[in-house]
Each structure stands twice: as structure tokens, then as C-alpha cells.
Design a protein around this motif. Structure first.
Motif, PDB file in Angstrom:
ATOM      1  N   ASP A   1       1.783  -9.509   0.322  1.00 32.61           N
ATOM      2  CA  ASP A   1       1.214  -9.773   1.548  1.00 32.61           C
ATOM      3  C   ASP A   1       3.225  -9.497   2.859  1.00 32.61           C
ATOM      4  OD1 ASP A   1      -1.257  -9.122   1.276  1.00 32.61           O
ATOM      5  OD2 ASP A   1      -1.854 -11.652   2.556  1.00 32.61           O
TER       6      ASP A   1
ATOM      7  N   ASP B   1       3.505  -3.366   3.255  1.00 33.72           N
ATOM      8  CA  ASP B   1       2.972  -3.612   4.184  1.00 33.72           C
ATOM      9  C   ASP B   1       4.331  -3.364   5.632  1.00 33.72           C
ATOM     10  OD1 ASP B   1       0.450  -4.679   3.588  1.00 33.72           O
ATOM     11  OD2 ASP B   1       1.103  -6.629   3.778  1.00 33.72           O
TER      12      ASP B   1
ATOM     13  N   LYS C   1      -6.278  -2.021   0.187  1.00 32.96           N
ATOM     14  CA  LYS C   1      -4.909  -2.288  -0.515  1.00 32.96           C
ATOM     15  C   LYS C   1      -5.202  -1.702  -1.725  1.00 32.96           C
ATOM     16  CE  LYS C   1      -3.648  -7.116   0.434  1.00 32.96           C
ATOM     17  NZ  LYS C   1      -2.876  -8.233  -0.217  1.00 32.96           N
TER      18      LYS C   1
ATOM     19  N   THR D   1      -2.622  -4.525  -6.526  1.00 36.79           N
ATOM     20  CA  THR D   1      -2.542  -3.545  -5.223  1.00 36.79           C
ATOM     21  C   THR D   1      -1.236  -3.832  -4.399  1.00 36.79           C
ATOM     22  OG1 THR D   1      -2.659  -5.996  -4.318  1.00 36.79           O
ATOM     23  CG2 THR D   1      -5.161  -4.933  -5.142  1.00 36.79           C
TER      24      THR D   1
ATOM     25  N   ARG E   1      -0.575   0.864   0.410  1.00 32.49           N
ATOM     26  CA  ARG E   1      -2.157   0.600   1.076  1.00 32.49           C
ATOM     27  C   ARG E   1      -2.177   1.520   2.046  1.00 32.49           C
ATOM     28  NH1 ARG E   1      -1.113  -3.682  -0.881  1.00 32.49           N
ATOM     29  NH2 ARG E   1       0.277  -5.353   0.348  1.00 32.49           N
TER      30      ARG E   1
END
Length: 257
Positions: A108, A113, A126, A133, A136
């Protein structure tokens, strides 16, 4: 001033090694003295000879990189190859090095991101392959013509050029993945992306994606990942207060004519 060990512990909390891919090798790469205080930090995407020389020139105590300095096992430390020469140079000059690779891709606030935020994506989800993951996907503030979006990518990332394979006239639902992104093309389309932005993709993958209705834009491995410097600066400043944090000014060691 924080110590090497304190900085590494801080980044380990923010970027746990459990996020790293099994094939990856990242973490604390070179460190002669974990208790050494850090007065100046240099960030670089890759620890090249130019980066080690620059670190020595500016008096950096620590280099933080995205790509690992040591990727595979070292059998002898005698300067017989580029990696061991850099390790020897860092140790001689008492400069530590740590790298955060695939864990920074997935984390994160990490690479992807940051990419999503640069293009103001909303409704972000995600996705990935084989359980990861890292990628995005989100929605742009308003739809934009494909050619105009290619220019926006070039300007936003400071890339000398981008390559676009057009599968749609309009860009609205955008998937992003910094670095090498060919393995995520099918998943991006399954997630409903009309356009996929990444660093690099093989030529045939570009053609096939466009034929299947997915636009793909490649902006360069370096240019899609170097914005991650912001993650380290923000995380360390929040933990330790203002630090002398320098971004390597040389850019990638590739030339576009």
C-alpha cells in the motif's frame, strides 16, 4: 540521527518481506556497521557504478534502491564482476545499501499506488497473477482520447517517449503496473481495463493485446518505477523527522536519440 538498523526496521514494518515474491532477493544488501548513524540518504532505482561514485562524492551513508544490488548468490568476493566490485566499493567507503523490490510493488502506497495517484485514479482495486496483488486498476477523472492520454503519460512521467498499441479510441478504466508488465495483460483485461500502462512489454504482446481490444502503453521500466522515491522520503520523514534525502540526479543510463 537514526541508525542503519533503525531505518531498516522502519522500512521492514512498512514493507514486510512477506510481500516479496519467492524469486526475489531484497532487504539489507550491504552493511558494515548496523549501528552507524545516517546523516545522508541517497535514493536510486538501481545501484550502478555511477550511483556508488555519486554516493561517495556527496558523503551519503546509505543508498536505498528499488532494484536489488545483489540478486543471485555471490560465490567469491574478489571484484571479478560488477556486483562484487560495487559491494567492495561500498564497504571500503562505509556506505550501506538496502533494496526493496517486489514488496514495494505490492505494498500500500508503493510503486503502483503512486502510479495510480499520478493519474488521479478513483475506485482503485488491486489485482495480479498467481496470488500477488501488485497491479492496480481505477477510473480516470474523465475519459480521454488515446493519443492525448499517451502525451499525458509522457509528460507526467518525464519519459522521453512512450509506445502505444491502440485497442480503444478512449481511455477511461486504466490498469497500471510499474516495470515489466507482460504477465498482467490478460488479468488487466479481465478486470475491465480498456487501457494498461506499464514499463515494458514484448512487441508481440502489444499487438495481441490491441487486437483483443486492450490498449497498452509502455513508458519505460525506469520511468514507471522511479517515482517510488516519494514512498521512502515520506515514510522516513514521518518516522524520524526531516532527513537529508537525495535523489540520484543521473537518471537511467540509457540514451534515446
Amino acid at each position: 540521527m537514526p541508525k542503519i538498523s533503525e531505518i531498516y526496521q522502519c522500512l521492514e514494518r512498512a514493507l514486510p518481506s512477506s510481500l516479496s515474491c519467492d524469486w526475489d532477493n531484497d532487504g539489507l544488501m550491504v552493511c558494515a556497521s548496523p549501528e552507524m548513524e545516517v546523516k545522508k540518504i541517497l535514493f536510486a532505482l538501481d545501484i550502478t557504478p555511477a550511483v556508488t561514485e555519486y554516493a561517495e562524492k556527496i558523503g551519503a551513508d546509505l543508498i536505498i534502491s528499488h532494484h536489488p544490488l545483489i540478486f543471485s548468490g555471490i560465490l567469491r568476493m574478489d571484484g571479478h564482476d560488477g556486483t562484487t566490485r560495487k559491494v567492495i566499493s561500498l564497504l571500503k567507503n562505509n556506505i550501506a545499501a538496502m533494496s526493496f523490490h517486489t514488496r514495494l510493488d505490492a505494498a500500500d502506497g508503493g510503486v503502483n499506488d503512486i502510479l495510480a495517484s499520478l493519474f488521479a485514479l478513483s475506485d482503485i482495486e488491486k489485482f495480479g497473477v498467481e496470488g500477488d496483488t501488485a497491479a492496480r486498476i481505477g477510473t480516470l477523472p474523465k475519459p480521454i482520447a488515446f493519443e492525448d492520454f499517451c502525451k499525458l503519460v509522457k509528460d507526467t512521467l518525464g519519459a522521453p517517449c512512450v509506445c502505444g498499441a491502440k485497442g480503444n479510441e478512449i481511455v477511461s478504466r486504466l490498469a497500471v503496473l510499474g516495470g515489466s508488465g507482460k504477465d498482467y495483460i490478460c488479468e488487466a483485461q479481465k478486470m475491465g481495463a480498456d487501457t494498461y500502462l506499464t514499463g515494458e512489454v514484448n512487441y508481440n504482446y502489444l499487438l495481441e493485446a490491441a487486437e483483443n481490444g486492450l490498449s497498452v502503453i509502455t513508458a519505460g521500466h525506469y520511468h514507471t518505477e522511479v517515482p517510488c522515491a516519494a514512498f521512502f522520503e515520506k515514510t522516513l520523514t514521518e518516522a524520524f523527522g526531516p532527513l537529508d534525502f537525495v535523489r540520484f540526479p543521473g537518471g537511467c543510463e540509457f540514451f534515446y536519440c
